[in-house]
Design an enzyme around this catalytic site. Structure first.
Site, short mmCIF file in Angstrom:
data_model
loop_
_atom_site.label_atom_id
_atom_site.label_comp_id
_atom_site.label_asym_id
_atom_site.label_seq_id
_atom_site.Cartn_x
_atom_site.Cartn_y
_atom_site.Cartn_z
N LYS A 17 0.72 -0.98 0.06
CA LYS A 17 -0.66 0.01 0.11
C LYS A 17 0.75 1.50 0.22
O LYS A 17 2.30 1.46 0.38
CB LYS A 17 -1.04 -0.09 0.68
N TYR A 72 -12.42 -1.48 -3.92
CA TYR A 72 -12.93 -2.13 -2.06
C TYR A 72 -14.10 -1.83 -2.49
O TYR A 72 -15.52 -1.54 -1.31
CB TYR A 72 -12.49 -0.91 -1.99
N PHE A 102 -15.52 3.42 6.88
CA PHE A 102 -14.25 3.40 6.57
C PHE A 102 -14.15 3.96 5.30
O PHE A 102 -12.88 4.38 4.13
CB PHE A 102 -13.32 2.72 6.92
N ARG A 158 -1.86 -14.33 4.06
CA ARG A 158 -2.54 -13.72 5.22
C ARG A 158 -2.52 -13.92 6.53
O ARG A 158 -1.70 -13.56 7.01
CB ARG A 158 -3.71 -14.53 5.42
N THR A 186 -5.69 -7.12 10.52
CA THR A 186 -5.49 -6.21 9.25
C THR A 186 -4.90 -4.85 10.32
O THR A 186 -4.52 -3.99 10.00
CB THR A 186 -7.36 -5.87 9.77
N ARG A 227 2.25 -6.81 9.23
CA ARG A 227 1.26 -5.30 10.08
C ARG A 227 2.47 -4.98 10.87
O ARG A 227 2.40 -3.77 11.36
CB ARG A 227 0.22 -5.60 9.65
N ASN A 236 -2.25 0.12 6.60
CA ASN A 236 -1.31 -1.03 7.31
C ASN A 236 -0.40 -1.99 6.01
O ASN A 236 -0.81 -3.77 6.23
CB ASN A 236 -2.71 -2.11 7.56
N HIS A 249 -1.62 -5.62 1.81
CA HIS A 249 -3.50 -6.83 1.04
C HIS A 249 -3.57 -7.94 0.59
O HIS A 249 -1.95 -7.76 0.15
CB HIS A 249 -3.97 -6.10 0.00
N GLU A 282 -9.49 -10.22 -7.70
CA GLU A 282 -8.72 -9.09 -7.69
C GLU A 282 -8.21 -9.08 -8.61
O GLU A 282 -6.95 -8.30 -8.76
CB GLU A 282 -7.94 -9.32 -6.20
#
Ligand code: CMP
Length: 145
Positions: free
Chosen positions: A11, A51, A59, A87, A93, A104, A114, A117, A128
Site C-alpha cells: 500500500k 474496494y 471507513f 494472510r 488487519t 503488519r 496497514n 493487502h 482481484e
C-alpha cells in the site's frame, strides 16, 4: 494442499517508506513466488471499484482516499496454499493485534495505513487478479488463477 495464486498489494504507506524490498524478501522467505508485478497509482474511481465490497462501511471514504494517495506495488503470488500463506505472513488487519514478526506488526502504523493487502479467499483472488492483471487471468488456461 493445492497450488494457488493470490493478489497482494503493497500500500501507499509502505511504498512511501521504501519497504518494497523488505516485503518482497518476506514473500521469498515464505516460498511465495512473485509471478507478475507492477507499480501503479490508482485513481479514486479505481480504488472505489477495487474496494467495492466495503462501500457501505464507515471507513470507505478514507480507504479510497488513502489507496489513491500515492503509488502502490501490486503482485500475483504463487505457492501451495498461497491465499492463507500470504494472510499468515501479513498478520491481523489491525497492526495492534498482529502477531510479532508479521508484515503488519513490523511495518504498519494503523488499521488504515496497514502496509499490505492480500486476497481473503480463492474466489476473491480470482476477481482481484483479473482487476489488476486481466492479461494474466486470460492466459490461465493451464493454471487455476
Ligand atoms: P485490507 O486488507 O486492504 O481490506 C480493507 C481495508 O480497509 C483494510 O485492509 C484496512 O486497511 C481498511 N480499514 C480501515 N478501517 C477499517 C476498519 N475499521 N476495519 C477493517 N478495515 C478497515
Amino acid at each position: 494442499m493445492a497450488l494457488e495464486y493470490t493478489l497482494s498489494i503493497i500500500k501507499p504507506d509502505a511504498v512511501r517508506k521504501r519497504l518494497i524490498g523488505q516485503i518482497y524478501s518476506r514473500f521469498e522467505k515464505n516460498a511465495l513466488v512473485v509471478v507478475i508485478a507492477k507499480r501503479v497509482r490508482l485513481t479514486r474511481e479505481q480504488a472505489e471499484n477495487f474496494y467495492n465490497v466495503h462501500k457501505e462501511r464507515s471507513f470507505f471514504p478514507q480507504l479510497v482516499a488513502f489507496m489513491s494517495s500515492g503509488p502502490i506495488m501490486v503482485q500475483v503470488l504463487k505457492a501451495e496454499s498461497a491465499v492463507s500463506r500470504n494472510r499468515e505472513i501479513m498478520g491481523d488487519t489491525d497492526p495492534r493485534r498482529a502477531k510479532p514478526g508479521t508484515l503488519r506488526a513490523d511495518f504498519a502504523t494503523t488499521i488504515e495505513e496497514n502496509a499490505v493487502h492480500g486476497s481473503d479467499s480463492i474466489e476473491t483472488a480470482k476477481k482481484e487478479i483479473a482487476f489488476f492483471f486481466p492479461e494474466f487471468s486470460a492466459s490461465c488456461k493451464d493454471h487455476p488463477c
